[in-house]
Each structure stands twice: as C-alpha cells, then as structure tokens.
Design an enzyme around this catalytic site. Structure first.
Site, mmCIF file in Angstrom:
data_model
loop_
_atom_site.group_PDB
_atom_site.id
_atom_site.type_symbol
_atom_site.label_atom_id
_atom_site.label_comp_id
_atom_site.label_asym_id
_atom_site.label_seq_id
_atom_site.Cartn_x
_atom_site.Cartn_y
_atom_site.Cartn_z
ATOM 1 N N TYR A 158 -1.679 -0.812 10.588
ATOM 2 C CA TYR A 158 -1.486 -1.404 9.107
ATOM 3 C C TYR A 158 -0.205 -0.933 8.442
ATOM 4 O O TYR A 158 0.212 -1.696 7.856
ATOM 5 C CB TYR A 158 -2.837 -0.581 8.718
ATOM 6 N N SER A 200 0.746 -1.097 0.229
ATOM 7 C CA SER A 200 0.126 -0.028 0.094
ATOM 8 C C SER A 200 0.828 1.097 -0.141
ATOM 9 O O SER A 200 1.925 1.133 0.487
ATOM 10 C CB SER A 200 -0.846 -0.206 1.332
HETATM 11 N N1 LIG Z 1 -8.620 -0.648 -0.682
HETATM 12 C C1 LIG Z 1 -7.635 0.124 -0.610
HETATM 13 O O1 LIG Z 1 -7.749 1.488 -0.656
HETATM 14 C C2 LIG Z 1 -6.433 -0.479 -0.462
HETATM 15 C C3 LIG Z 1 -5.292 0.368 -0.724
HETATM 16 C C4 LIG Z 1 -4.110 -0.124 -0.405
HETATM 17 C C5 LIG Z 1 -3.851 -1.622 -0.339
HETATM 18 N N2 LIG Z 1 -4.996 -2.239 -0.151
HETATM 19 C C6 LIG Z 1 -4.504 -3.546 -0.001
HETATM 20 O O2 LIG Z 1 -5.109 -4.463 -0.963
HETATM 21 C C7 LIG Z 1 -5.559 -5.909 -0.413
HETATM 22 C C8 LIG Z 1 -7.111 -6.038 -1.016
HETATM 23 O O3 LIG Z 1 -7.984 -5.184 -0.251
HETATM 24 P P1 LIG Z 1 -9.159 -4.663 -0.724
HETATM 25 O O4 LIG Z 1 -9.181 -3.231 -0.340
HETATM 26 O O5 LIG Z 1 -9.462 -5.161 -1.905
HETATM 27 O O6 LIG Z 1 -9.999 -5.264 0.641
HETATM 28 P P2 LIG Z 1 -11.063 -6.511 0.737
HETATM 29 O O7 LIG Z 1 -12.132 -6.209 -0.295
HETATM 30 O O8 LIG Z 1 -11.533 -6.377 2.351
HETATM 31 O O9 LIG Z 1 -10.367 -7.783 0.533
HETATM 32 C C9 LIG Z 1 -9.454 -8.169 1.248
HETATM 33 C C10 LIG Z 1 -9.709 -10.032 0.940
HETATM 34 O O10 LIG Z 1 -8.900 -10.584 1.911
HETATM 35 C C11 LIG Z 1 -9.558 -11.557 2.488
HETATM 36 N N3 LIG Z 1 -8.672 -12.138 3.751
HETATM 37 C C12 LIG Z 1 -8.937 -11.335 4.757
HETATM 38 N N4 LIG Z 1 -8.210 -12.205 5.766
HETATM 39 C C13 LIG Z 1 -7.967 -13.089 5.262
HETATM 40 C C14 LIG Z 1 -7.035 -14.362 5.526
HETATM 41 N N5 LIG Z 1 -6.667 -14.586 6.923
HETATM 42 N N6 LIG Z 1 -6.729 -15.738 4.842
HETATM 43 C C15 LIG Z 1 -7.374 -15.276 3.412
HETATM 44 N N7 LIG Z 1 -8.135 -14.199 3.088
HETATM 45 C C16 LIG Z 1 -8.094 -13.269 3.876
HETATM 46 C C17 LIG Z 1 -10.771 -11.043 2.517
HETATM 47 O O11 LIG Z 1 -11.739 -12.447 2.403
HETATM 48 P P3 LIG Z 1 -12.224 -13.234 3.585
HETATM 49 O O12 LIG Z 1 -12.711 -12.454 4.444
HETATM 50 O O13 LIG Z 1 -13.392 -13.987 2.974
HETATM 51 O O14 LIG Z 1 -10.744 -14.095 4.138
HETATM 52 C C18 LIG Z 1 -11.092 -10.420 1.410
HETATM 53 O O15 LIG Z 1 -11.611 -10.737 0.330
HETATM 54 C C19 LIG Z 1 -5.167 -5.815 1.113
HETATM 55 O O16 LIG Z 1 -3.881 -6.291 1.139
HETATM 56 C C20 LIG Z 1 -5.182 -4.426 1.118
HETATM 57 O O17 LIG Z 1 -4.457 -3.982 2.273
HETATM 58 C C21 LIG Z 1 -6.216 -1.788 -0.221
#
Ligand SMILES: NC(=O)c1ccc[n+]([C@@H]2O[C@H](COP(=O)([O-])OP(=O)(O)OC[C@H]3O[C@@H](n4cnc5c(N)ncnc54)[C@H](OP(=O)(O)O)[C@@H]3O)[C@@H](O)[C@H]2O)c1
Length: 243
Positions: free
Chosen positions: A147, A134
């Site tokens: 985080y 991120s």
């Molecule tokens: N959205 C943003 O603005 C943003 C910005 C920078 C970086 N990111 C990064 O991008 C990645 C995806 O995030 P997102 O924004 O798309 O959020 P999201 O929709 O909440 O996706 C995260 C996914 O990770 C899965 N997950 C969580 N804990 C897990 C575990 N222990 N084992 C396996 N799967 C797990 C969740 O599914 P389950 O709960 O079903 O396991 C969920 O589908 C993350 O690493 C996040 O930190 C996001």
C-alpha cells in the site's frame, strides 16, 4: 465557489463524506465507484448527487465517464480521485499480485483520471484537481509494503505536476489522511492512533480544498508525529519502526 465536482471512490468512507459535504454546500456532485447500488443509495441522500459507476482501472471507461459527466453537468470545477484499496502484507505473505492490484487501483486509477481531466482543465485554464494519498506515503511502515509505495508515488506525482499546472491555471491538492474509520481500515487488527470518523475527514478535506491548500493532511497530531519521523536518519527511524 465550485458549481460541479466529480468524486471517485465515493460509495463509502472518505469519498462518500466528501461528496455529501460538497452536495450540502450547493455543489452538483458526480459520484463514481464500482458498486452502483452504493452510489444510488448515496444519490438518494441528496438531490445534488448523481451516480456514474466506474472501475477506475479501466482507462477508456474513465475517459467516457468524464465526458458523460461534463456533457450532463457542464465543465467540472473540482475532481477528487479517492478510489483506493488496502491490503496489509508482510514479507512472509508476499504475493506479487497483491502489489499489482493496489498499484492498479490506487496509482494507475489516478493516472487514468488525470489523463481524462487534465486536457480539459488545461484547455480551460481552470479547475481544481485533487487525489487521496495517505500519511502512509511519507515513509515505509509495517504491513504497508503493498500500500505505502502506491501512496508515496501519489504524493510524488502531485509534487511533480503542481508547479506546471499552477502556471496553467489548474489547482492541485494532495490529501493525506491518517487513520479514518471506514470499510478500508476495518480489516486492521492493530490499534490505530488518532482514529477519526469519516464525516470529520470529509469536513476537513472540503475545508482544505476551499482554502486551495496543496497538502490537506489530518489529524494534525498524527501528521505532526509522522512529519518529524520523516526527518529522522534511517538508523533511528528503523529502530523506532521495528518496535
Ligand atoms: N481510511 C483511512 O484510514 C485512510 C487513510 C489514508 C488514506 N486513505 C485513502 O482514502 C481513500 C478512500 O478510502 P476509505 O478509507 O474511504 O475506504 P473505502 O470506504 O473502502 O473507500 C474506497 C472506495 O474506493 C472504491 N473503489 C475501490 N476500487 C475501485 C475501483 N477499481 N474503481 C472505482 N472505485 C473503486 C470502493 O468502492 P467499490 O468497491 O464499490 O468500487 C470504495 O467506495 C483511499 O484512496 C484510501 O487509500 C484512507
């Protein structure tokens, strides 16, 4: 380009968008996450997608799932470790378990994936391995005390491994999104500059991966601002951030 891919954290958000983008371009995609129902819904959207439920904090299960995917698909050409959690914290609500949880999923989850995949890709002298950090890993940001360090560690990890793995024939990419509209950011109670849709994040991620970029960061406006901020001396940086 790639025939096969494995995406973790694919049930929702950016991982889901990346999986769909790849599937539509003809790649056979294995998708993982804890919620089997969300993975099955995604698999129902495209014939190239198959569900492999997994909690990435379980090291032995991660190795078993990697084995199972390769037994079914053949060698994985691309893996994107995107499973992640976020919880805003402040000094006033400092709970050590929150820090452990985010480090377990965000950082150790990627380590477990690498432990499963690196020996396979290194032995083949082929493969592309990417993980999602991120822009919050560039420098310390408000509410990101639990985080941010997990994401800074992931960026540093990519810098540590890329030189050696490139010599082994394995490509490394680090994906640094800004704010993307997903369930993860839905809990934010502050304005999110340059907020983008998950589908666009998926498109830009796959575009960067196809170009074999080391860092894939978006949206460019926010990334540029934060990269300039990264060069500021502490006195100035902390003054701006306090505001
Ligand atoms: N959205 C943003 O603005 C943003 C910005 C920078 C970086 N990111 C990064 O991008 C990645 C995806 O995030 P997102 O924004 O798309 O959020 P999201 O929709 O909440 O996706 C995260 C996914 O990770 C899965 N997950 C969580 N804990 C897990 C575990 N222990 N084992 C396996 N799967 C797990 C969740 O599914 P389950 O709960 O079903 O396991 C969920 O589908 C993350 O690493 C996040 O930190 C996001």
């Amino acid at each position: 380009m790639w025939k096969t891919a494995w995406i973790t954290g694919a049930g929702t958000g950016i991982g889901r968008a990346v999986a769909l983008e790849l599937a539509k371009s003809g790649v056979r995609v294995a998708v993982s996450g804890r919620s089997a129902d969300k993975l099955e819904q995604l698999a129902a959207e495209h014939a190239n997608i198959e569900a492999f439920p997994l909690d990435v904090t379980d090291r032995a299960k991660t190795a078993m799932v990697a084995e199972a995917i390769e037994a079914r698909f053949g060698p994985l050409d691309l893996v994107v470790f995107g499973a992640g959690n976020y919880k805003p914290v402040t000094a006033a609500d400092f709970v050590a378990a929150d820090f452990d949880n985010l480090m377990d999923v965000n950082y150790r989850g990627v380590i477990n994936g690498l432990a499963a995949m690196l020996p396979r890709m290194r032995a083949r002298h082929a493969g592309h391995i990417a993980w999602i950090a991120s822009v919050a890993g560039y420098r310390g940001l408000p509410k990101a005390a639990a985080y941010g360090p997990t994401k800074a560690a992931l960026i540093n990890l990519a810098e540590c491994l890329q030189p050696e793995l490139s010599r082994d024939g394995v490509t490394v990419s680090i994906i640094n999104p800004g704010f993307v509209k997903t369930p993860l950011t839905a809990q934010n109670d502050f304005p999110m500059p340059f907020l983008m849709e998950a589908q666009e994040a998926g498109r830009l991620t796959v575009k960067g991966l196809k170009a074999r970029k080391f860092e894939i960061a978006y949206p460019w406006q926010f990334v540029t601002i934060l990269k300039i901020m990264r060069m500021l001396p502490y006195a100035l940086y902390l003054k701006i951030i306090r505001r």
